[in-house]
Design a protein around this motif. Structure first.
Motif, PDB file in Angstrom:
ATOM      1  N   UNK A  82       0.752  -1.315  -0.030  1.00  0.00           N
ATOM      2  CA  UNK A  82       0.115   0.170   0.104  1.00  0.00           C
ATOM      3  C   UNK A  82       0.783   1.210  -0.003  1.00  0.00           C
ATOM      4  N   UNK A  83       2.052   1.093  -0.013  1.00  0.00           N
ATOM      5  CA  UNK A  83       3.117   2.337  -0.369  1.00  0.00           C
ATOM      6  C   UNK A  83       2.992   3.078   1.014  1.00  0.00           C
ATOM      7  N   UNK A  84       2.822   2.579   2.029  1.00  0.00           N
ATOM      8  CA  UNK A  84       2.680   3.323   3.458  1.00  0.00           C
ATOM      9  C   UNK A  84       4.097   2.965   4.233  1.00  0.00           C
ATOM     10  N   UNK A  85       4.888   4.119   4.510  1.00  0.00           N
ATOM     11  CA  UNK A  85       6.242   3.903   4.961  1.00  0.00           C
ATOM     12  C   UNK A  85       6.543   4.277   6.362  1.00  0.00           C
ATOM     13  N   UNK A  86       5.115   4.274   7.312  1.00  0.00           N
ATOM     14  CA  UNK A  86       5.552   4.654   8.501  1.00  0.00           C
ATOM     15  C   UNK A  86       6.271   3.574   9.449  1.00  0.00           C
ATOM     16  N   UNK A  87       6.040   2.492   9.011  1.00  0.00           N
ATOM     17  CA  UNK A  87       6.881   1.180   9.796  1.00  0.00           C
ATOM     18  C   UNK A  87       8.094   0.783   9.251  1.00  0.00           C
ATOM     19  N   UNK A  88       8.774   1.610   8.390  1.00  0.00           N
ATOM     20  CA  UNK A  88       9.836   1.397   7.803  1.00  0.00           C
ATOM     21  C   UNK A  88      11.182   2.447   8.398  1.00  0.00           C
ATOM     22  N   UNK A  89      12.230   1.957   8.199  1.00  0.00           N
ATOM     23  CA  UNK A  89      13.424   2.822   8.976  1.00  0.00           C
ATOM     24  C   UNK A  89      13.982   3.762   7.547  1.00  0.00           C
ATOM     25  N   UNK A  90      13.877   5.203   7.890  1.00  0.00           N
ATOM     26  CA  UNK A  90      14.462   5.811   6.782  1.00  0.00           C
ATOM     27  C   UNK A  90      16.063   5.742   6.796  1.00  0.00           C
ATOM     28  N   UNK A  91      16.783   6.160   5.751  1.00  0.00           N
ATOM     29  CA  UNK A  91      18.294   5.930   5.688  1.00  0.00           C
ATOM     30  C   UNK A  91      18.630   6.979   6.994  1.00  0.00           C
ATOM     31  N   UNK A  92      18.278   8.314   7.102  1.00  0.00           N
ATOM     32  CA  UNK A  92      18.928   8.981   7.877  1.00  0.00           C
ATOM     33  C   UNK A  92      18.549   8.318   9.512  1.00  0.00           C
ATOM     34  N   UNK A  93      17.580   7.708   9.783  1.00  0.00           N
ATOM     35  CA  UNK A  93      17.359   7.074  11.016  1.00  0.00           C
ATOM     36  C   UNK A  93      18.485   6.064  11.044  1.00  0.00           C
ATOM     37  N   UNK A  94      18.830   5.449  10.345  1.00  0.00           N
ATOM     38  CA  UNK A  94      19.790   4.311  10.151  1.00  0.00           C
ATOM     39  C   UNK A  94      21.314   4.853  10.662  1.00  0.00           C
TER      40      UNK A  94
END
Ligand code: BG6
Length: 432
Positions: free
Chosen positions: A381-393
């Motif tokens: 569904x293209x929902x990104x809230x549960x995924x880690x962004x590159x800057x968070x990593x």
């Protein structure tokens, strides 16, 4: 929109234990008729046998799966894959990379080279996102060459656990708690992920990884940022990655003298390395520089070979006097729920206090979706809230960098503990 979910490494352990069960549940909801699954493996595999070995009877879903055998290191094989997928403009491909990090990077490169990177292609992959700050930068740059950030879904399955998501609902949906969420009221926050199991035969992986990389850098930092971050006023979940990142950016760089590491006593035999200094236990005290969290110790503790399996966040409230002591626990697993310890008058003629608990837990028969189900559905569904962004990593690696480098150069501070120890026996009175 039709989704072609391409799983690289479908025959591996994660495929068997997590991905196939998650996909079968998704298919059996009946809501995803446009989902087709293509398992990629190096060796020929019979799809029905593969599914039956982890799912039992699959008569109702087997037609939705097919296999594709290929050599992952050969560029022309990706052309063959591209032809097989025959991606149309109104379809999407999700490439789930359930393979070791080096293979994942290779697959991303090859897909890019053969043009399997149009905007309707998504990449999903799992930690480890690098082994340290520098390798994470490299990994992100390599992915960026062919895929824009919004095509990349980095999975931290802890973020997708039902109770981890509930931290946001609990904090944001209840005035009682949103008003007290700061260091004036909160004295200390502990994030714990304690495991009874050892390294489960993953000697090679674990020797290179250790608990700091395996659990602290991703899972625990994410749970901590969910606890500290601001909740978006409009409750817009898509803003969560930015909110988590803002919380991480405020966390001060870790100090090696506030970190404890341990190793369970049979670990060295298990990995066949008598001088291994790889840690199977970490307890680390951090601080946030955000004004609302000034002076509040943030303690992350994880370990294998301990006396219990518990993942929870304990939020301790300040006491006005000794008789008070309230603690809010987010129980991530097992027995998912929220618990509050508080004091009441003990029934009877005397005026004494006793400790009681106020509890929310899901009904025993509640069927909570598994984290892997959630991430696959959200990627579709293209929902990104549960995924880690590159800057968070990158920020998590940056915070932990001094501890990593100190531990790399010296094995002196390693504490050997007995299998089945309690965390407090390993930590002693030192930093908590
Ligand atoms: C994985 C780690 O990411 O998480 C494992 O690599 C750990 O070492 C596992 O055991 C714990 O996950 P869960 O969902 O069982 O708490």
């Amino acid at each position: 929109m039709k989704t072609k979910l391409v799983i690289f490494g479908i025959t591996g352990d994660l495929g068997h234990r997590k991905l196939l069960p998650a996909i079968s549940r998704i298919l059996r909801t009946g809501d995803f008729d446009n989902l087709e699954i293509i398992g990629v493996s190096r060796h020929e595999a019979d799809v029905r046998q593969l599914l039956e070995s982890s799912l039992g009877n699959v008569d109702d879903i087997v037609d939705r799966f097919s296999m594709f055998t290929m050599d992952l290191s050969a560029a022309d094989e990706y052309v063959r894959l591209k032809d097989r997928l025959a991606l149309e403009a109104d379809e999407q491909v999700i490439a789930y990379l359930s393979v070791p990090p080096l293979s994942a990077t290779q697959i991303v490169d090859m897909m890019g080279q053969v043009g399997l990177n149009s905007s309707n292609v998504k990449i999903m992959y799992e930690k480890p996102f690098g082994m340290d700050y520098e390798s994470a930068v490299d990994l992100i740059n390599r992915t960026d060459r062919y895929f824009s950030d919004d095509q990349v879904y980095r999975i931290d399955h802890y973020l997708a656990k039902e109770m981890a998501q509930n931290i946001v609902a609990f904090r944001g949906g209840n005035a009682l708690f949103s008003h007290i969420w700061n260091g004036d009221v909160i004295e200390k926050i502990e994030v714990l992920a304690l495991e009874k199991i050892g390294i489960e035969g993953r000697a090679h992986f674990y020797e290179q990884t250790g608990a700091l990389r395996d659990l602290v850098q991703g899972h625990l930092m994410q749970l901590l940022s969910l606890t500290l971050m601001q909740i978006p006023e409009d409750f817009e979940w898509s803003k969560l990655p930015d909110m988590r990142l803002a919380a991480l950016e405020q966390i001060d760089i870790a100090k090696p003298e506030l970190a404890i590491r341990g190793q369970y006593d049979s670990y060295r035999q298990e990995v066949d390395n008598p001088s291994s200094t790889t840690e199977t236990f970490v307890s680390l005290r951090l601080h946030s520089l955000a004004p609302e969290w000034h002076g509040v110790p943030l303690i992350l503790t994880t370990g294998k070979g301990l006396d219990q399996k518990t993942t929870e966040i304990r939020v301790h409230l300040r006491k006005a006097h000794e008789a008070q002591s309230n603690c809010i626990k987010f129980k991530i697993q097992p027995d998912e729920g929220v618990e509050m310890e508080f004091f009441v008058k003990k029934p009877g003629y005397d005026r004494e206090f006793e400790r009681q608990q106020l509890k929310f837990s899901y009904p025993e028969d509640a069927d909570l979706p598994d984290a892997y189900e959630q991430v696959i559905v959200d990627a579709i569904k293209s929902r990104k809230s549960l995924f880690t962004g590159s800057q968070e990593v990158l920020r998590s690696w940056e915070i932990l960098r001094p501890v990593q480098s100190e531990w790399q150069t010296s094995g002196d501070s390693l504490r050997i503990y007995k299998l089945g120890s309690r965390p407090e026996d390993i930590i002693g009175d030192n930093i908590i």
